[in-house]
Design an enzyme around this catalytic site. Structure first.
Site, PDB file in Angstrom:
ATOM      1  N   SER B  52       9.284  89.228 -32.531  1.00 50.81           N
ATOM      2  CA  SER B  52       9.460  87.866 -33.041  1.00 50.81           C
ATOM      3  C   SER B  52       8.762  86.835 -32.158  1.00 50.81           C
ATOM      4  O   SER B  52       8.657  85.680 -32.541  1.00 50.81           O
ATOM      5  CB  SER B  52      10.950  87.541 -33.168  1.00 50.81           C
ATOM      6  OG  SER B  52      11.581  87.626 -31.910  1.00 50.81           O
ATOM      7  N   HIS B  53       8.317  87.219 -30.975  1.00 54.62           N
ATOM      8  CA  HIS B  53       7.648  86.258 -30.098  1.00 54.62           C
ATOM      9  C   HIS B  53       6.241  86.691 -29.702  1.00 54.62           C
ATOM     10  O   HIS B  53       5.657  86.134 -28.788  1.00 54.62           O
ATOM     11  CB  HIS B  53       8.487  86.008 -28.847  1.00 54.62           C
ATOM     12  CG  HIS B  53       9.721  85.231 -29.136  1.00 54.62           C
ATOM     13  ND1 HIS B  53      10.933  85.817 -29.349  1.00 54.62           N
ATOM     14  CD2 HIS B  53       9.907  83.902 -29.308  1.00 54.62           C
ATOM     15  CE1 HIS B  53      11.840  84.887 -29.600  1.00 54.62           C
ATOM     16  NE2 HIS B  53      11.252  83.716 -29.591  1.00 54.62           N
ATOM     17  N   ASP B 193      13.933  86.071 -35.566  1.00 58.54           N
ATOM     18  CA  ASP B 193      14.407  87.290 -36.232  1.00 58.54           C
ATOM     19  C   ASP B 193      14.835  87.013 -37.677  1.00 58.54           C
ATOM     20  O   ASP B 193      14.759  87.901 -38.524  1.00 58.54           O
ATOM     21  CB  ASP B 193      15.557  87.925 -35.434  1.00 58.54           C
ATOM     22  CG  ASP B 193      15.046  88.647 -34.190  1.00 58.54           C
ATOM     23  OD1 ASP B 193      13.913  89.158 -34.229  1.00 58.54           O
ATOM     24  OD2 ASP B 193      15.772  88.659 -33.178  1.00 58.54           O
TER      25      ASP B 193
END
Lengths: 348, 348
Positions: B52-53, B193
């Site tokens: 997610s990053h 997320d």
């Protein structure tokens, strides 16, 4: 957690309760200095409605003192370790006198450096944690405290108690109002509240504890009898509990929650660990004053529907106790008075 | 959260991904310094399996830069405020270059004072938080970081989004092993997320979010479309989220998560807030060395049944990426290469 039902209650003034508790501590093995500090702490919790950390704790304090596990006459040794770092060896005494001994140096360092740390080791913490941080906020400072306790919380994914209830407390000043203060166990429930529930015959909510076989249970007695608590919020609470072990024990030089053995001291109840405080001077910050910013946040929390801010319940109970006195069951009060009338021990 | 299925993947070396991302940032409005720092950060997240990053964030970075909401060429202004207090005005740029600019001064202060604080304001943080703390632990220091983000979390008892996902990250050194590091959103789930789940068509677990009417929902799209997240662990997570607003915004002089208006910047995705770091030198502590104590704790966590320690999953994925390269979907890689081949903007 509703407190236990008592047949009749009496209201007494804060000063009277404090005096009574001071006499009790004095007559059960503490020095006058320690007695005064523990009495003020315990009376404050009772005044604020923090039932699990008020006079409910007196029997535990006294059995611990009687067991020789803690030194009620310890004189804390303050060390000026570095420009922002104060350490205290509590000498196997209580954490609160250690904090008191280092308090003015800690504040001076925080104001000078912008941030300072207090590492207490070789200490026993048997009280609520919010009384350790609230006073700093009343001086315009931001404070964080971490204390580990005794192995009673199973780490996420594990099967054996390892962490303490390991609370984190935080206090921040407001402009012209009581500080924002929270004190939260990283366990799903505080150990004191399990004891209260057991005494009152209440069941625990789902997911709070396991029995001695590691099986989920809602029976507080099963949790207390060789069982264990679970962390709050799953793996996140477990990670925070680990952090508290590292900050309050590993960093200070205190014991881990699983690192002491009191089996030779029947009656001992107070965990022999460490405590870490971090104090920040928000006046070093940029922009609007910190307390003004706090007010803006509170206004928005209210507007978002959060009517009660962290600490409010205690402040409301405190105001009521200040007006009408502190409510104590008559039987309990008689018991306290009996303890306070014990003969004074020989000066030691 | 399983990541999205892609038809075919390719493995590329960390340095290659970093170069590719640097070229992309350079061609979309950042200075060379900012490009290098963001690329290293984003490539590290991808390498460590923090889907997610990682490169998932690139479109958000680019649309934000294109919108004029963030200054990709900002030069952070470091202020030596007090012996233990460093402040940085990030100049409406990203938080990571601000941290980088203050890093050596912060470490020097922490080693000298025992503890030091870094207050970053006027900054955008669009990345994972663990990369901000892990490097300190690799230098033998203990680090805590707090960053607020954008109003998307409803406080306990409330009905309106107010807090950001407001993560807390912590890192502590071990003796001869990777540091213990956690990075936890104080929301029940990280915003990234939810985006991943929406893209993948997965439902959220119970209790993670509400829709635009404040009603509980398990549909990630409903959460993203005017809904909101809930804090983790009930009122405790909510209290921690409040603390993050106070530390990362009120104290630093940055915006609250609800305190900025990007409506005039369509495409803007990066919250314009603040970040606070606290760095402690554990060598000032008493007793055994801190890293030895950390090892003892890890040994006991393992013995209690916690097989995986905080950070382990990332380290395992990192080791695998270092051996075999970083897996990226071929389509995604082609898209990145296209972005990196855009014409360089005129120097400005």
């Amino acid at each position: 957690m509703p407190h236990t039902t008592v047949p009749a209650t009496q209201h007494i003034a804060f000063a009277e309760l404090q005096d009574l508790l001071t006499q009790i501590f004095l007559r059960h093995g503490t020095s006058p200095e320690v007695a005064a500090i523990l009495a003020a702490n315990c009376a404050s919790a009772q005044r604020d409605g923090a039932a699990s950390h008020g006079i409910f704790r007196i029997p535990g304090y006294l059995s611990t003192l009687a067991s020789g596990w803690v030194n009620g006459r310890a004189v804390p040794q303050v060390q000026d370790v570095a420009p922002g770092y104060v350490a205290v060896d509590a000498g196997n005494g209580f954490a609160q006198p250690a904090l008191q001994a280092a308090r003015s140096l800690l504040i001076e360092k925080a104001r000078h450096n912008g941030i300072a740390l207090l590492a207490i080791r070789n200490s026993h913490h048997f009280a609520a944690l919010w009384p350790d941080v609230e006073p700093f906020a009343r001086e315009g400072l931001v404070a964080l405290a971490f204390v580990n306790s005794m192995a009673c919380v199973v780490p996420t994914g594990g099967h054996k108690a390892l962490f303490g209830t390991n609370p984190i407390a935080f206090a921040a000043p407001r402009a012209g109002d009581n500080p924002l203060v929270f004190d939260l166990a990283t366990s799903a429930i505080a150990h004191g509240d399990v004891q209260i529930a057991a005494r009152a015959g209440h069941r625990l909510p789902e997911g709070y504890g396991v029995d001695r076989h590691g099986q989920p249970t809602r029976d507080p007695a099963a949790v207390l009898d060789g069982g264990a608590l679970l962390p709050f919020g799953g793996y996140k609470g477990s990670a925070l509990a680990m952090m508290v072990e590292l900050l309050a024990a590993a960093l200070t030089g205190g014991n881990f929650s699983f690192g002491f053995d009191w089996s030779q001291h029947p009656g001992a109840k107070t965990p022999w660990t460490g405590e870490l405080l971090i104090v920040i001077d928000p006046s070093k910050g940029a922009g609007h004053s910190f307390t003004q910013r706090t007010e803006i946040l509170v206004r928005h929390m209210r507007a978002a529907g959060q009517d009660r801010q962290p600490g409010d319940r205690r402040y409301q109970q405190r105001a009521q106790s200040d007006r009408h006195g502190i409510a104590i069951g008559c039987e309990e009060l008689a018991r306290l008075r009996g303890l306070a009338a014990a003969p004074l021990p020989p000066a030691g």
